[in-house]
Design a protein around this motif. Structure first.
Motif, PDB file in Angstrom:
ATOM      1  N   ASN A  10     -14.483  12.901   8.683  1.00  0.00           N
ATOM      2  CA  ASN A  10     -13.113  13.622   7.897  1.00  0.00           C
ATOM      3  C   ASN A  10     -13.414  13.622   6.362  1.00  0.00           C
ATOM      4  O   ASN A  10     -14.069  12.648   5.987  1.00  0.00           O
ATOM      5  CB  ASN A  10     -11.673  13.017   8.286  1.00  0.00           C
ATOM      6  CG  ASN A  10     -11.276  12.997   9.570  1.00  0.00           C
ATOM      7  OD1 ASN A  10     -11.540  13.977  10.246  1.00  0.00           O
ATOM      8  ND2 ASN A  10     -10.836  12.007  10.059  1.00  0.00           N
ATOM      9  N   VAL A  11     -13.454  14.618   5.671  1.00  0.00           N
ATOM     10  CA  VAL A  11     -13.472  14.565   4.373  1.00  0.00           C
ATOM     11  C   VAL A  11     -12.549  13.956   3.679  1.00  0.00           C
ATOM     12  O   VAL A  11     -11.231  14.131   3.993  1.00  0.00           O
ATOM     13  CB  VAL A  11     -13.722  16.060   3.969  1.00  0.00           C
ATOM     14  CG1 VAL A  11     -14.007  16.015   2.174  1.00  0.00           C
ATOM     15  CG2 VAL A  11     -14.910  16.872   4.660  1.00  0.00           C
ATOM     16  N   THR A  12     -12.769  13.061   2.845  1.00  0.00           N
ATOM     17  CA  THR A  12     -11.871  12.150   2.022  1.00  0.00           C
ATOM     18  C   THR A  12     -11.845  12.789   0.500  1.00  0.00           C
ATOM     19  O   THR A  12     -12.980  12.721  -0.143  1.00  0.00           O
ATOM     20  CB  THR A  12     -12.132  10.710   2.247  1.00  0.00           C
ATOM     21  OG1 THR A  12     -12.108  10.498   3.412  1.00  0.00           O
ATOM     22  CG2 THR A  12     -11.119   9.988   1.462  1.00  0.00           C
ATOM     23  N   THR A  13     -10.724  13.136  -0.135  1.00  0.00           N
ATOM     24  CA  THR A  13     -10.684  13.255  -1.365  1.00  0.00           C
ATOM     25  C   THR A  13     -10.029  12.275  -2.102  1.00  0.00           C
ATOM     26  O   THR A  13      -8.958  11.852  -1.517  1.00  0.00           O
ATOM     27  CB  THR A  13     -10.004  14.646  -1.550  1.00  0.00           C
ATOM     28  OG1 THR A  13     -10.653  15.747  -0.812  1.00  0.00           O
ATOM     29  CG2 THR A  13      -9.856  15.138  -2.966  1.00  0.00           C
ATOM     30  N   TYR A  14     -10.424  11.678  -3.506  1.00  0.00           N
ATOM     31  CA  TYR A  14      -9.761  10.610  -4.228  1.00  0.00           C
ATOM     32  C   TYR A  14      -9.194  11.272  -5.253  1.00  0.00           C
ATOM     33  O   TYR A  14      -9.783  11.927  -5.876  1.00  0.00           O
ATOM     34  CB  TYR A  14     -10.863   9.675  -4.352  1.00  0.00           C
ATOM     35  CG  TYR A  14     -11.702   8.910  -3.279  1.00  0.00           C
ATOM     36  CD1 TYR A  14     -10.942   7.940  -2.699  1.00  0.00           C
ATOM     37  CD2 TYR A  14     -13.039   9.303  -2.788  1.00  0.00           C
ATOM     38  CE1 TYR A  14     -11.631   7.445  -1.607  1.00  0.00           C
ATOM     39  CE2 TYR A  14     -13.704   8.622  -1.969  1.00  0.00           C
ATOM     40  CZ  TYR A  14     -12.852   7.571  -1.278  1.00  0.00           C
ATOM     41  OH  TYR A  14     -13.455   7.068   0.009  1.00  0.00           O
ATOM     42  N   ARG A  15      -8.262  10.580  -5.526  1.00  0.00           N
ATOM     43  CA  ARG A  15      -7.400  10.992  -6.716  1.00  0.00           C
ATOM     44  C   ARG A  15      -7.551   9.878  -7.796  1.00  0.00           C
ATOM     45  O   ARG A  15      -7.322   8.581  -7.593  1.00  0.00           O
ATOM     46  CB  ARG A  15      -5.935  11.174  -6.541  1.00  0.00           C
ATOM     47  CG  ARG A  15      -5.116  11.359  -8.048  1.00  0.00           C
ATOM     48  CD  ARG A  15      -3.708  11.902  -7.565  1.00  0.00           C
ATOM     49  NE  ARG A  15      -3.063  12.107  -8.907  1.00  0.00           N
ATOM     50  CZ  ARG A  15      -2.462  10.869  -9.719  1.00  0.00           C
ATOM     51  NH1 ARG A  15      -2.545   9.829  -9.064  1.00  0.00           N
ATOM     52  NH2 ARG A  15      -1.952  11.252 -10.655  1.00  0.00           N
ATOM     53  N   ALA A  35      -9.633   2.183  -1.172  1.00  0.00           N
ATOM     54  CA  ALA A  35      -9.850   3.540  -0.359  1.00  0.00           C
ATOM     55  C   ALA A  35     -11.271   3.683  -0.450  1.00  0.00           C
ATOM     56  O   ALA A  35     -11.869   4.215   0.583  1.00  0.00           O
ATOM     57  CB  ALA A  35      -8.975   4.765  -0.992  1.00  0.00           C
ATOM     58  N   ARG A  36     -12.147   3.616  -1.620  1.00  0.00           N
ATOM     59  CA  ARG A  36     -13.437   3.946  -1.504  1.00  0.00           C
ATOM     60  C   ARG A  36     -14.282   2.889  -0.587  1.00  0.00           C
ATOM     61  O   ARG A  36     -15.260   3.451  -0.020  1.00  0.00           O
ATOM     62  CB  ARG A  36     -13.920   3.562  -3.096  1.00  0.00           C
ATOM     63  CG  ARG A  36     -13.348   4.705  -4.119  1.00  0.00           C
ATOM     64  CD  ARG A  36     -14.285   6.025  -3.932  1.00  0.00           C
ATOM     65  NE  ARG A  36     -15.557   5.994  -3.980  1.00  0.00           N
ATOM     66  CZ  ARG A  36     -16.339   6.229  -4.926  1.00  0.00           C
ATOM     67  NH1 ARG A  36     -16.029   6.502  -6.016  1.00  0.00           N
ATOM     68  NH2 ARG A  36     -17.824   5.934  -4.815  1.00  0.00           N
ATOM     69  N   ASP A  38     -12.939   1.405   2.048  1.00  0.00           N
ATOM     70  CA  ASP A  38     -12.850   1.638   3.458  1.00  0.00           C
ATOM     71  C   ASP A  38     -13.692   2.877   4.004  1.00  0.00           C
ATOM     72  O   ASP A  38     -14.366   2.826   4.724  1.00  0.00           O
ATOM     73  CB  ASP A  38     -11.436   1.890   3.759  1.00  0.00           C
ATOM     74  CG  ASP A  38     -10.551   0.774   3.804  1.00  0.00           C
ATOM     75  OD1 ASP A  38     -11.041  -0.340   3.638  1.00  0.00           O
ATOM     76  OD2 ASP A  38      -9.366   1.092   3.346  1.00  0.00           O
ATOM     77  N   ASN A  39     -13.877   3.805   2.956  1.00  0.00           N
ATOM     78  CA  ASN A  39     -14.416   5.092   3.122  1.00  0.00           C
ATOM     79  C   ASN A  39     -16.063   4.747   3.258  1.00  0.00           C
ATOM     80  O   ASN A  39     -16.880   5.338   3.967  1.00  0.00           O
ATOM     81  CB  ASN A  39     -14.238   6.230   1.981  1.00  0.00           C
ATOM     82  CG  ASN A  39     -14.891   7.468   2.472  1.00  0.00           C
ATOM     83  OD1 ASN A  39     -14.832   7.973   3.639  1.00  0.00           O
ATOM     84  ND2 ASN A  39     -15.702   7.905   1.607  1.00  0.00           N
ATOM     85  N   GLU A  40     -16.667   4.065   2.341  1.00  0.00           N
ATOM     86  CA  GLU A  40     -17.931   3.431   2.335  1.00  0.00           C
ATOM     87  C   GLU A  40     -18.294   2.580   3.609  1.00  0.00           C
ATOM     88  O   GLU A  40     -19.342   2.800   4.088  1.00  0.00           O
ATOM     89  CB  GLU A  40     -18.307   2.713   1.012  1.00  0.00           C
ATOM     90  CG  GLU A  40     -18.251   3.435  -0.011  1.00  0.00           C
ATOM     91  CD  GLU A  40     -18.689   2.798  -1.242  1.00  0.00           C
ATOM     92  OE1 GLU A  40     -19.052   1.751  -1.234  1.00  0.00           O
ATOM     93  OE2 GLU A  40     -18.458   3.284  -2.340  1.00  0.00           O
ATOM     94  N   THR A  42     -17.169   3.156   6.595  1.00  0.00           N
ATOM     95  CA  THR A  42     -17.222   4.384   7.517  1.00  0.00           C
ATOM     96  C   THR A  42     -18.429   4.813   7.379  1.00  0.00           C
ATOM     97  O   THR A  42     -19.173   5.225   8.351  1.00  0.00           O
ATOM     98  CB  THR A  42     -16.053   5.334   7.255  1.00  0.00           C
ATOM     99  OG1 THR A  42     -14.762   4.636   7.508  1.00  0.00           O
ATOM    100  CG2 THR A  42     -16.165   6.397   8.441  1.00  0.00           C
TER     101      THR A  42
END
Length: 126
Positions: A10-15, A35-36, A38-40, A42
């Motif tokens: 899934n594409v994740t966008t960070y604010r 959040a970063r 967790d995404n890393e 993955t």
């Protein structure tokens, strides 16, 4: 074989929190960092899966190359028998030309040339 790990991504966008003003506090930056992270994790999991898939494919390619190499026909010209080689050497030692020796022995001039080269190499070594 495993499926493509990129199919489930899934594409994740960070604010990104602002550097000043409302929403710029420590809690916002900690949440952004989590959040970063967790995404890393993955992404590292995907990289690990892809590395394993690449290793499997490389092993399969190596196996196929070995199989192809073992199926190649054994080529090249047949070895000139020792009796014919001895006749060629005797004809050349007697001063006969390579073409005449080839006709006499029933082989090509190139075969006589190869035998002559081997004889010359043996003579140079002695």
């Amino acid at each position: 074989m495993k499926s493509d790990p990129m199919e489930s991504v899934n594409v994740t966008t960070y604010r990104i929190p602002p550097s000043q003003g409302p929403g710029s506090g420590k809690a916002a930056w900690v949440e952004f960092g989590r959040a970063r992270m967790d995404n890393e994790q993955t992404l590292w999991s995907i990289i690990h899966d892809q590395t394993a898939t690449i290793a499997e494919l490389q092993a399969e390619v190596a196996l196929l190359r070995d199989q192809i190499a073992s199926r190649k026909p054994k080529g090249g010209r047949p070895k000139t028998d020792d009796k014919t080689t001895a006749r060629i050497e005797a004809a050349l030692a007697g001063g006969m030309s390579q073409r005449k020796a080839a006709r006499l022995c029933g082989v090509s001039a190139m075969t006589v040339s190869r035998v002559a080269a081997r004889v010359a190499a043996r003579g140079a070594v002695k």
